[in-house]
Design a protein around this motif. Sequence first.
Motif, PDB file in Angstrom:
ATOM      1  N   LEU A   1       0.649   7.433   3.733  1.00 31.60           N
ATOM      2  CA  LEU A   1       1.580   6.380   4.123  1.00 31.60           C
ATOM      3  C   LEU A   1       2.269   5.768   2.906  1.00 31.60           C
ATOM      4  O   LEU A   1       3.486   5.558   2.911  1.00 31.60           O
ATOM      5  CB  LEU A   1       0.829   5.310   4.909  1.00 31.60           C
ATOM      6  N   GLU A   2       1.490   5.483   1.869  1.00 26.77           N
ATOM      7  CA  GLU A   2       2.088   4.917   0.653  1.00 26.77           C
ATOM      8  C   GLU A   2       3.032   5.916  -0.021  1.00 26.77           C
ATOM      9  O   GLU A   2       4.086   5.538  -0.539  1.00 26.77           O
ATOM     10  CB  GLU A   2       0.989   4.505  -0.323  1.00 26.77           C
ATOM     11  N   ARG A   3       2.630   7.154  -0.008  1.00 24.06           N
ATOM     12  CA  ARG A   3       3.490   8.170  -0.601  1.00 24.06           C
ATOM     13  C   ARG A   3       4.809   8.280   0.161  1.00 24.06           C
ATOM     14  O   ARG A   3       5.899   8.358  -0.430  1.00 24.06           O
ATOM     15  CB  ARG A   3       2.770   9.518  -0.615  1.00 24.06           C
ATOM     16  N   LEU A   4       4.725   8.258   1.492  1.00 18.80           N
ATOM     17  CA  LEU A   4       5.935   8.329   2.312  1.00 18.80           C
ATOM     18  C   LEU A   4       6.815   7.090   2.116  1.00 18.80           C
ATOM     19  O   LEU A   4       8.034   7.190   2.051  1.00 18.80           O
ATOM     20  CB  LEU A   4       5.544   8.475   3.781  1.00 18.80           C
ATOM     21  N   LYS A   5       6.173   5.921   2.004  1.00 14.83           N
ATOM     22  CA  LYS A   5       6.948   4.701   1.789  1.00 14.83           C
ATOM     23  C   LYS A   5       7.705   4.758   0.462  1.00 14.83           C
ATOM     24  O   LYS A   5       8.869   4.366   0.377  1.00 14.83           O
ATOM     25  CB  LYS A   5       6.022   3.489   1.817  1.00 14.83           C
ATOM     26  N   GLY A   6       7.055   5.256  -0.579  1.00 17.20           N
ATOM     27  CA  GLY A   6       7.746   5.393  -1.858  1.00 17.20           C
ATOM     28  C   GLY A   6       8.912   6.363  -1.781  1.00 17.20           C
ATOM     29  O   GLY A   6       9.974   6.128  -2.360  1.00 17.20           O
ATOM     30  N   GLN A   7       8.711   7.471  -1.060  1.00 17.34           N
ATOM     31  CA  GLN A   7       9.803   8.436  -0.906  1.00 17.34           C
ATOM     32  C   GLN A   7      10.975   7.837  -0.136  1.00 17.34           C
ATOM     33  O   GLN A   7      12.138   8.054  -0.489  1.00 17.34           O
ATOM     34  CB  GLN A   7       9.273   9.684  -0.204  1.00 17.34           C
ATOM     35  N   LEU A   8      10.668   7.077   0.911  1.00 22.67           N
ATOM     36  CA  LEU A   8      11.748   6.450   1.676  1.00 22.67           C
ATOM     37  C   LEU A   8      12.487   5.409   0.854  1.00 22.67           C
ATOM     38  O   LEU A   8      13.722   5.323   0.903  1.00 22.67           O
ATOM     39  CB  LEU A   8      11.168   5.810   2.947  1.00 22.67           C
ATOM     40  N   ASN A   9      11.747   4.601   0.105  1.00 23.75           N
ATOM     41  CA  ASN A   9      12.403   3.604  -0.744  1.00 23.75           C
ATOM     42  C   ASN A   9      13.311   4.273  -1.773  1.00 23.75           C
ATOM     43  O   ASN A   9      14.417   3.810  -2.030  1.00 23.75           O
ATOM     44  CB  ASN A   9      11.353   2.741  -1.440  1.00 23.75           C
ATOM     45  N   GLN A  10      12.807   5.348  -2.355  1.00 25.52           N
ATOM     46  CA  GLN A  10      13.618   6.065  -3.333  1.00 25.52           C
ATOM     47  C   GLN A  10      14.856   6.678  -2.682  1.00 25.52           C
ATOM     48  O   GLN A  10      15.955   6.637  -3.253  1.00 25.52           O
ATOM     49  CB  GLN A  10      12.774   7.156  -3.998  1.00 25.52           C
ATOM     50  N   ALA A  11      14.691   7.213  -1.493  1.00 25.35           N
ATOM     51  CA  ALA A  11      15.835   7.809  -0.794  1.00 25.35           C
ATOM     52  C   ALA A  11      16.868   6.742  -0.437  1.00 25.35           C
ATOM     53  O   ALA A  11      18.086   6.957  -0.582  1.00 25.35           O
ATOM     54  CB  ALA A  11      15.358   8.533   0.460  1.00 25.35           C
ATOM     55  N   LEU A  12      16.403   5.585   0.028  1.00 25.72           N
ATOM     56  CA  LEU A  12      17.336   4.498   0.344  1.00 25.72           C
ATOM     57  C   LEU A  12      18.071   4.026  -0.915  1.00 25.72           C
ATOM     58  O   LEU A  12      19.269   3.769  -0.879  1.00 25.72           O
ATOM     59  CB  LEU A  12      16.579   3.337   0.984  1.00 25.72           C
ATOM     60  N   ALA A  13      17.332   3.903  -2.009  1.00 27.70           N
ATOM     61  CA  ALA A  13      17.965   3.468  -3.259  1.00 27.70           C
ATOM     62  C   ALA A  13      19.009   4.483  -3.726  1.00 27.70           C
ATOM     63  O   ALA A  13      20.098   4.118  -4.195  1.00 27.70           O
ATOM     64  CB  ALA A  13      16.904   3.270  -4.337  1.00 27.70           C
TER      65      ALA A  13
END
Length: 852
Positions: A810-822
């Motif tokens: 979950l944390e890994r996915l959240k980081g990937q999503l944040n990076q993708a949004l940025a």
Amino acid sequence: MDGRDVGLGRRPAGADRPDGLIGDDAAGRGEALRQAAGELAGHHRLRLAGQALRLALADADDRRQAGGQRRLGLGQHHGVALAMVGAALGMAEDDVAGADILQHRRGDVAGMGALGRGMAILRPDGEVRPGLAGDEVQIGKGRADQQLGGRRPRRPGLHRRGQGSGLGEGAMHLPIAGDQRAHSGGHGVLHCIRDPYRAGPGLATGRLLGYGSRPTRARNPMLTALRRLAGTWFAKVLFVLLILSFAIWGIGDMARNLFAPDTSLARVAGQPVTFEEGQAAMRREMQRLSRQMGGQFENDPRIRRALAEQAVDQIVLDRVLRVETERLKLAVPDAAVRDYVFAIPGFHGADGQFSQALFQSFLRNNDLSEARFLDLLRADLARQQIAMAVRSGAAAPTLLTDRLLRWLDEQRDVTLVSLPIAAAPEPPAPTEAQLQRFHENNPDQFSSPEYREATVAVLTAALLSQEVTVSDEDVAAAYEARRGQFETPERRRLTQVLVPDAAKAQEIAAAWTGGAPFDAIAAQAKAAGGEALELGEVDRAGLPVPELAEAAFAAPESGVTAPVQSPFGWHVFRVEAIEAGQSRPLAEVREQLRRDLAQEKAADIAFERANKVEDALAGGATLPEVAKQFGLGLATVETDANGLGPDGKPVALPVIEASRAPLLKAIFQAERGAAPRLQETEAGFVAIEVRKIVPPALRPFDAVEAAVRAAWTLDARRHAEEERAAALLQATKEGKSLAEAAAAAGLGSREIGAVRRDPQQEAAVPRELLAPLFELKLHEATMVQTRDGFAVAQVQAIAPGDPAADQEGLERLKGQLNQALAQDIDVALLGALRARSDVRVNPRMLDSLAQP
């Protein structure tokens, strides 16, 4: 006047009476045939009267001007210094205060001249016009039988001829038609004229009768001609051209700058990105790639093009962000730049502190000055301020991450039945009719490809290198210049102690030389306020201070150096291992260098010769002619897109094997009948003339019967397996499980559990089945065609992902999503800034930058 009166005159209009006044009893000429005002309009249609009108001559009832509404008139020209000074004699209905120049072109056409005399030109006394005070005389049927207007004189005393004194000091232009004066009421007043050449007072009639007269002054014919020429359209056009020539000459530099081609690589907010900036950026990129890839780096056109686009895009990005930082008035303090530089790990020396030597080495390797690097760093820090401010709120919602993890981690258990075509039963032998029909229904499989007959001329460095001679001196000079490519420097694995005191360093060196272990040395160094660390394998350039490199590389293996001072303190090195350097001698690399130099020189010749080839082709030369003249490779081939001839064998092309595909692509992109032009491709400089195009055609059945039979058999087997797969799918729709349906059909099945969406997982199921499999509901089935046949699968269980059980995921996915949004925000921001800055890239200059 009557049209027939026109032919009577040959001189300028003037007084036609013996007394010099206007009247009907002209001396020696007889009187006018008709002069009634009512008859004038009719005579306008007569040939001679019409000619007088076209010539803008005098005419009664022509109030404002003679001829057509002053088209050729120059206006009121009392001041024009021609043959007259004032105005001519006025005529009835002549309202203009001054006569037009063109009213005096040929006075004799009107036939109103005095006997044997020209008109008398006298200067008027101010506004006074001659007249007989209180003694007006009827002139009979003079002209329009109207009043000859004239203002009453300012003083009395004017008399008839021979009575009284002169009219004063002014001369008067005798009035003619088109020069009508103001009416005085009643009939026209007789006008008297003073002889300008007669001494003393007197009337002009004396000159007209022969007494007291003098010869008329001669005119200057050249001056008159120039004045007439100045009023022509030719002179006006010449004058306009003269003005334009001076204007263009005066603004020539500005005009050249305005219409000169743009030599900038791009423009950002109207400001140019110079070609030199692009070259420097591209050179840095090539050096970086060369260091990373070593000998594998190839400077081919595709790589150069990609590097050129990347370099220009980076410069444009820097400019766009700089424009935005200026608009927002953002500033990066010098202290922030300095702290950032000192914090870069790559600039830290062995002591963990900033190393000026490493910093300067980095600048040299990247072809940067210190000022340029700091400018780039300052711009990058400003960009980070903008980017961080924009992307600060880019965080994926928890609900999104939870549901996405459930979707990604979902697993399914399936039943799978595979039906490979190779396992299908042998079909019955086809009939001739079936084969014929299959041949006709599948023309794409049995048609010949498109063939093109083309003449190809190529200009490559490989061809021209045969003409290049490389001397041994050139090879030796290149070896010295490129020695680093053929030498591997000596490398040493070093351990270092760094302390601030020389005496402590001496004690540590003695202990280390005596065989003390590294742990004891590290503790001793720490107690002395320093540290001990392993540097690993380094060459001479890897040590920041030359004195340190000299000491470390002078010691033998397992040896310890004496303490060496540097700006960082006192150093003691121990050599743990030595990897000797290798050097390839000139004799070993001579031929390789000779080939490389020949290729480089040939590349320069190719660009020079390409211009000559283009000129020759533009002049009408054929490809065989230019190939013979300039040493180009030439071939006339008939080939398909794969380089095969009609016989199925590869055709011979005048390029190396690696360049065949680009040359064939260029051949099939060329237009038939188009004039050959030299173009740069991945195969080199190529000129192509397509002579003939043979479109695809269905081959005769007899020629391809074996291929038709094999294709029919394969298709029959594929069709049989498709029918079996469809039967299994239909059985599941009728309520049977896939395993039961397969067993009933005599087929085997497999149970596969924990199938995930990830296509990188081990191939438990065919890749073609993954996407449709996860679209099914529980117990639904599907069939797909695979690379070797067909597959049928049925979902037996669905297990969604559990975020609570996979917190790490979950944390890994959240980081990937944040990076993708940025990243999405960055892309949108840069796109908006580019649009606001009106970025324009110059394709022509970009092509020039990509050239070697």
